[in-house]
Design a protein around this motif. Structure first.
Motif, PDB file in Angstrom:
ATOM      1  N   GLU A 200       0.828  -1.191   0.000  1.00  0.00           N
ATOM      2  CA  GLU A 200       0.000   0.000   0.000  1.00  0.00           C
ATOM      3  C   GLU A 200       0.868   1.250   0.000  1.00  0.00           C
ATOM      4  O   GLU A 200       1.910   1.313   0.621  1.00  0.00           O
ATOM      5  CB  GLU A 200      -0.918   0.006   1.227  1.00  0.00           C
TER       6      GLU A 200
ATOM      7  N   GLU B 289       0.875   5.755  -1.545  1.00  0.00           N
ATOM      8  CA  GLU B 289       0.176   6.871  -2.172  1.00  0.00           C
ATOM      9  C   GLU B 289       0.236   6.714  -3.678  1.00  0.00           C
ATOM     10  O   GLU B 289       1.301   6.553  -4.254  1.00  0.00           O
ATOM     11  CB  GLU B 289       0.832   8.186  -1.752  1.00  0.00           C
ATOM     12  N   SER B 290      -0.908   6.742  -4.311  1.00  0.00           N
ATOM     13  CA  SER B 290      -0.964   6.563  -5.756  1.00  0.00           C
ATOM     14  C   SER B 290      -0.619   7.845  -6.484  1.00  0.00           C
ATOM     15  O   SER B 290      -1.067   8.916  -6.093  1.00  0.00           O
ATOM     16  CB  SER B 290      -2.368   6.115  -6.185  1.00  0.00           C
TER      17      SER B 290
ATOM     18  N   ALA C 103      -4.293   8.612  -8.150  1.00  0.00           N
ATOM     19  CA  ALA C 103      -5.578   8.388  -7.506  1.00  0.00           C
ATOM     20  C   ALA C 103      -6.372   9.669  -7.284  1.00  0.00           C
ATOM     21  O   ALA C 103      -7.573   9.699  -7.469  1.00  0.00           O
ATOM     22  CB  ALA C 103      -5.357   7.693  -6.166  1.00  0.00           C
TER      23      ALA C 103
ATOM     24  N   ARG D  85     -10.634   1.363  -3.304  1.00  0.00           N
ATOM     25  CA  ARG D  85      -9.223   1.595  -3.596  1.00  0.00           C
ATOM     26  C   ARG D  85      -9.013   1.723  -5.089  1.00  0.00           C
ATOM     27  O   ARG D  85      -9.463   0.916  -5.875  1.00  0.00           O
ATOM     28  CB  ARG D  85      -8.389   0.431  -3.051  1.00  0.00           C
ATOM     29  N   ASN D  86      -8.295   2.737  -5.492  1.00  0.00           N
ATOM     30  CA  ASN D  86      -7.898   2.880  -6.887  1.00  0.00           C
ATOM     31  C   ASN D  86      -6.811   1.877  -7.212  1.00  0.00           C
ATOM     32  O   ASN D  86      -5.975   1.555  -6.368  1.00  0.00           O
ATOM     33  CB  ASN D  86      -7.396   4.311  -7.138  1.00  0.00           C
TER      34      ASN D  86
ATOM     35  N   ASP E  40      -3.077   2.438  -6.228  1.00  0.00           N
ATOM     36  CA  ASP E  40      -2.686   2.676  -4.849  1.00  0.00           C
ATOM     37  C   ASP E  40      -1.687   1.651  -4.324  1.00  0.00           C
ATOM     38  O   ASP E  40      -1.671   1.354  -3.125  1.00  0.00           O
ATOM     39  CB  ASP E  40      -3.927   2.664  -3.936  1.00  0.00           C
ATOM     40  N   TYR E  41      -0.847   1.111  -5.151  1.00  0.00           N
ATOM     41  CA  TYR E  41       0.147   0.129  -4.728  1.00  0.00           C
ATOM     42  C   TYR E  41       1.523   0.573  -5.229  1.00  0.00           C
ATOM     43  O   TYR E  41       1.667   1.053  -6.352  1.00  0.00           O
ATOM     44  CB  TYR E  41      -0.193  -1.260  -5.278  1.00  0.00           C
TER      45      TYR E  41
END
Length: 485
Positions: A366, A368-369, A372, A385-386, A389-390
């Motif tokens: 996880e 911060e995208s 996103a 979750r977008n 986001d990974y």
């Protein structure tokens, strides 16, 4: 015959700077807008993008499945003739190839629909040059060793001669649609404007020398071969004229053909991305399903027929004073009559090299995208979750391409790491007919609206590029609006 001989020499030795078409680093690298060109159904979260003209996509790859420059020209104390025999003739097969592809993107623009924000439209123009030649093994042995000695009785396959090439300008328009939170589909239409095209494929025939009856040896040849060209003759005539206006004439001809003044064709691309679950995505695309109708500036050369000759018969001693040029000319005329050859202007269809990609990607970690927040895309805009986001992605990719003698395939494993909103890296390991040690690295940098990317393949070969079977470089600059830029 001069054009035929020139083509053959160019094709035989183009492998020292050869290229192939797999873009494994760019494929599914969705932070880069040009990934749309490898999969029109790739995930898109930007509001809009535009490329810096003629700087948004510069691409070149190099590959040879056989001999390298270093194999032949290294200062290793081995005689050059020995190198040719041991490292070229004894090793290379008739399915080894030298292929050449380069691309330059002139214009690229993409934008999200105002009323349908789940649609992303893209259009642009790019130029592509593609050449492939298979190693003509039997013809090379015949030229180097001759038809005597150990080659008596050997049937040399004239069908080993296989090559094609083209330069084409491509106008394209595509639609990328998010059908749901899981599925994205895409399609692209293309109009091809050909600058030139040439091909000599599906040739057949043989050449055999045996013990003769009326002479020491007799040679038999049967052949059905052709060289097809479109757009070549005008270029050839301008170069042959060699006047003070040669460069101006070539530039004028080139400009006309890239702007829909050449032979025209049509093609399509299709692609998809589908999320099996929030962390697992499969993708696929098929590109350049199309053709070009070659009907302008056609210049074809054909040779077809069969004959057997035992050369010049001389009866000694009475004919000792009669061996003259007339006898040689009679022999040549006899062979010409039995093997009709000539030129024609028959139009023909050339098919584009179809390419297929597929991949499976697993996202984890996880973070911060970069995509996103306020992405402007209706489907992913709210709730849950977008998919971006990974921080990490790992997976595998498959590439296949239709070539004159079969399918060219490559298998790639990759790992991608995202560092916040501004920077991401992708590493790849690819296995194909050219290399088992192809490790690549791609970087994408986003500074506000300015995007820069660079992708390089087979990094281990850079210490001695002349001894490499594969090398690749692609880079470009874009202006991209992810959020409020």
């Amino acid at each position: 015959m001069r054009i035929v001989s020139k083509f053959i020499w160019v094709i035989l030795f183009c492998g020292v700077n050869a290229f192939a078409q797999n873009k494994e680093l760019l494929y599914d690298f969705y932070e880069i807008s040009q990934s749309l060109m490898t999969n029109p159904g790739v995930k898109t979260s930007q509001k809009w993008h535009t490329g810096i003209p003629f700087m948004s996509g510069l691409f070149a790859q190099g590959a040879t499945s056989g001999v390298t420059v270093n194999d032949l020209f290294a200062n290793d104390g081995v005689d050059f003739t020995t190198k040719v025999q041991e490292r070229l003739l004894d090793v290379m097969r008739n399915k080894d190839d030298f292929s050449s592809t380069s691309q330059i993107e002139g214009i690229t623009v993409g934008f999200r629909g105002k009323n349908r924000t789940d649609d992303y439209y893209s259009f642009g123009v790019y130029g592509e040059t593609d050449i492939i030649s298979y190693w003509p093994k039997d013809l090379a042995i015949l030229a180097f060793e001759g038809n005597g000695g150990n080659n008596i009785g050997r049937s040399f396959d004239l069908g080993d001669l296989n090559f094609r090439g083209e330069m084409v300008n491509v106008f394209h328009f595509g639609i990328n649609r998010k059908m749901s939170t899981a599925l994205t589909l895409g399609a692209r239409a293309k109009i091809y404007s050909s600058v030139f095209q040439f091909q000599s494929i599906n040739n057949s025939g043989s050449f055999t020398t045996r013990q003769g009856q009326d002479n020491v040896y007799e040679s038999s040849i049967n052949t059905d071969m052709q060289l097809q060209t479109a757009g070549v003759r005008e270029i050839y005539d301008i170069l042959e004229e060699d006047s003070n206006t040669t460069q101006k004439d070539l530039a004028s001809l080139f400009s006309k053909r890239v702007l829909l003044g050449g032979n025209l064709g049509f093609g399509v691309d299709f692609g998809f991305s589908y999320s099996l679950n929030p962390q697992t995505t499969i993708t696929g695309s098929i590109l350049d399903v199309g053709f070009i109708n070659n009907s302008k500036d056609i210049w074809n050369y054909t040779i077809k027929g069969n004959t057997t000759t035992d050369g010049i018969s001389v009866f000694l001693p009475e004919d000792i004073d009669n061996v003259n040029n007339d006898l040689w000319q009679e022999l040549i005329d006899q062979i010409d009559e039995a093997l009709p050859h000539g030129e024609n202007e028959s139009s023909y269809i050339s098919w584009r090299p179809v390419k297929v990609y597929g991949s499976i990607r697993y996202d984890f970690g996880e973070g911060e995208s970069p995509l996103a927040e306020n992405c402007g895309c209706a489907v992913n805009g709210g709730g849950g979750r977008n998919q971006g986001d990974y921080r990490n992605s790992v997976g595998g990719q498959l590439f296949m391409m239709k070539r004159p003698l079969g399918i060219q395939a490559a298998l790639t494993g990759f790992y991608q790491r995202r560092f916040g909103r501004t920077f991401s890296l992708k590493t790849t390991y690819t296995i194909d007919k050219y290399s088992f040690t192809n490790m690549g690295l791609g970087a994408n940098l986003q500074l506000g609206p300015v995007n820069f990317y660079v992708l390089a393949d087979n990094l281990l070969s850079y210490s001695n590029i002349a001894d490499s079977h594969y090398a690749s470089l692609q880079f470009g600059f874009n202006i991209i609006s992810w959020n409020n830029n």
